[in-house]
Design a protein around this motif. Structure first.
Motif, PDB file in Angstrom:
ATOM      1  N   THR A  42      67.732  39.449  44.330  1.00 30.99           N
ATOM      2  CA  THR A  42      67.604  40.444  43.355  1.00 30.99           C
ATOM      3  C   THR A  42      65.962  40.770  43.331  1.00 30.99           C
ATOM      4  O   THR A  42      65.150  39.690  43.473  1.00 30.99           O
ATOM      5  N   GLU A  43      65.680  41.988  43.013  1.00 32.97           N
ATOM      6  CA  GLU A  43      64.422  42.306  42.565  1.00 32.97           C
ATOM      7  C   GLU A  43      63.910  41.514  41.342  1.00 32.97           C
ATOM      8  O   GLU A  43      62.668  41.276  41.274  1.00 32.97           O
ATOM      9  N   THR A  44      64.721  41.501  40.217  1.00 32.72           N
ATOM     10  CA  THR A  44      64.489  40.691  39.088  1.00 32.72           C
ATOM     11  C   THR A  44      63.895  39.290  39.455  1.00 32.72           C
ATOM     12  O   THR A  44      62.725  38.895  38.940  1.00 32.72           O
ATOM     13  N   TYR A  45      64.426  38.653  40.332  1.00 36.51           N
ATOM     14  CA  TYR A  45      64.182  37.236  40.885  1.00 36.51           C
ATOM     15  C   TYR A  45      62.595  37.408  41.631  1.00 36.51           C
ATOM     16  O   TYR A  45      61.706  36.517  41.419  1.00 36.51           O
ATOM     17  N   LYS A  46      62.862  38.319  42.709  1.00 38.13           N
ATOM     18  CA  LYS A  46      61.945  38.341  43.519  1.00 38.13           C
ATOM     19  C   LYS A  46      60.362  38.497  42.846  1.00 38.13           C
ATOM     20  O   LYS A  46      59.463  38.469  43.453  1.00 38.13           O
ATOM     21  N   ASN A  47      60.432  39.236  41.761  1.00 41.74           N
ATOM     22  CA  ASN A  47      59.112  40.049  41.064  1.00 41.74           C
ATOM     23  C   ASN A  47      58.542  38.590  40.066  1.00 41.74           C
ATOM     24  O   ASN A  47      57.558  38.979  39.523  1.00 41.74           O
ATOM     25  N   ILE A  48      59.356  37.808  39.905  1.00 39.81           N
ATOM     26  CA  ILE A  48      58.765  36.442  39.205  1.00 39.81           C
ATOM     27  C   ILE A  48      57.565  36.246  39.881  1.00 39.81           C
ATOM     28  O   ILE A  48      57.416  35.742  40.909  1.00 39.81           O
ATOM     29  N   PRO A  49      56.469  35.897  38.941  1.00 42.48           N
ATOM     30  CA  PRO A  49      55.143  35.605  39.433  1.00 42.48           C
ATOM     31  C   PRO A  49      55.071  34.201  40.311  1.00 42.48           C
ATOM     32  O   PRO A  49      54.414  34.185  41.444  1.00 42.48           O
ATOM     33  N   ALA A  50      55.784  33.057  39.789  1.00 44.15           N
ATOM     34  CA  ALA A  50      55.939  31.943  40.585  1.00 44.15           C
ATOM     35  C   ALA A  50      56.626  32.225  41.940  1.00 44.15           C
ATOM     36  O   ALA A  50      56.170  31.550  42.673  1.00 44.15           O
ATOM     37  N   VAL A  51      57.497  32.874  42.063  1.00 43.41           N
ATOM     38  CA  VAL A  51      58.527  33.451  43.324  1.00 43.41           C
ATOM     39  C   VAL A  51      57.237  34.074  44.302  1.00 43.41           C
ATOM     40  O   VAL A  51      57.043  33.908  45.279  1.00 43.41           O
TER      41      VAL A  51
END
Length: 310
Positions: free
Chosen positions: A265-274
């Motif tokens: 998901t984009e929500t996960y992919k946009n996390i800085p740690a990711v």
């Protein structure tokens, strides 16, 4: 005649003395053997009070959580819980060990245990106590290192348990100093798990390496994690709020058999740690526990990932 009588009398005294010595030695040996028989059990001060347990248990059944503690102290296991059997890091020593539960009393009887260890929430405790001495612990009542020490006392291996604890604390302190120097004193770390289609974040005492990261190394958790997961130990969250709980670094505990599509998901992919490649994925089944075998593995995992991250 008198000259002949004196040597004979002397010889008689020697024989009598020898017999007395032999009798005394035999009596001493018998006492020693009796004492040895008496010492085949010890008294362990359990949560429920004193209980007599084997001084050298040979057939231990663990109903929850503590298989790694028992194995680390070199004591033979004949039955363990299903969670322990699922841990691939336990395969080497649980290959021929039976899977048991507190509901399957017949199977436990067949294993002929001389000691049963479990959690205080176990079912059928009265019946289990009829099978063998049964000692239970309340999860989280004491810290994880004290827990291992208590199991050491129970198994008559207190010194071995304490020696490992002392060495472990030295190693984690040293590794923690290295990691802080590498990632910065103020860097935050989250431990997140995807279990049965539900995301969880963990506090500082719920396995998954949390004890090492937060207690021993003194690394920081995000404020949101501290507010929600520190007291209860864990907190369930939705994908939508996951970014609020993700630290500068994330330990992601997951299983290959679980739906991990949230990572697409984009929500996960946009996390800085990711985006910064600071998510370290761990095998969930290997990371559950906080016994010495698992803790040693987790420590090496953290050293490898944190010290080699960009």
């Amino acid at each position: 005649m008198k000259k002949l009588l004196l040597p004979m009398l002397f010889l008689f005294v020697l024989v009598l003395t020898a017999c007395n010595n032999e009798s005394t030695e035999t009596k001493t040996n018998n006492i020693s053997n009796d004492e040895k028989e008496e010492s085949t059990t010890i008294t362990y001060q359990s949560e429920e009070g004193p209980i007599e347990v084997p001084a050298n248990p040979q057939r231990v059944v663990v109903l929850s959580s503590f298989a790694g503690n028992v194995e680390a102290l070199g004591v033979n296991l004949v039955g363990v819980d299903s969670w322990s059997k699922q841990n691939p890091r336990y395969d080497s020593f649980l290959k021929d060990v039976e899977e048991v539960s507190d509901e399957n009393l017949e199977k436990i009887i067949e294993l002929d245990p001389d000691l049963i260890i479990g959690l205080s929430t176990a079912q059928n405790l009265d019946k289990l106590k009829e099978i063998a001495p049964t000692v239970t612990f309340t999860y989280g009542k004491v810290d994880y290192l004290t827990q291992h020490l208590e199991i050491g006392k129970l198994l008559n291996k207190e010194k071995e348990a304490q020696d490992w604890i002392n060495d472990f604390k030295k190693r984690t302190k040293s590794a923690g100093e290295e990691i802080k120097a590498a990632i910065g004193e103020d860097a935050t770390v989250s431990v997140i798990e995807n279990y049965d289609k539900q995301l969880y974040v963990y506090g500082n005492n719920w396995g998954r390496g949390t004890e090492i990261l937060y207690q021993e190394m003194g690394l920081k958790m995000p404020k949101k994690v501290e507010e929600t997961a520190l007291a209860p130990g864990y907190y369930a969250l939705s994908l939508e709020v996951l970014p609020e709980f993700a630290g500068d670094y994330v330990i992601l505990s997951k299983s290959a058999g679980t739906d991990n599509s949230f990572q697409d998901t984009e929500t996960y992919k946009n996390i800085p740690a990711v985006q910064n490649n600071r998510v370290f994925e761990a095998n969930m089944e290997e990371f559950f526990f906080n016994d010495p075998l698992t803790l040693d593995f987790q420590l090496e995992f953290f050293k490898e990932h944190f010290l080699n991250s960009k």
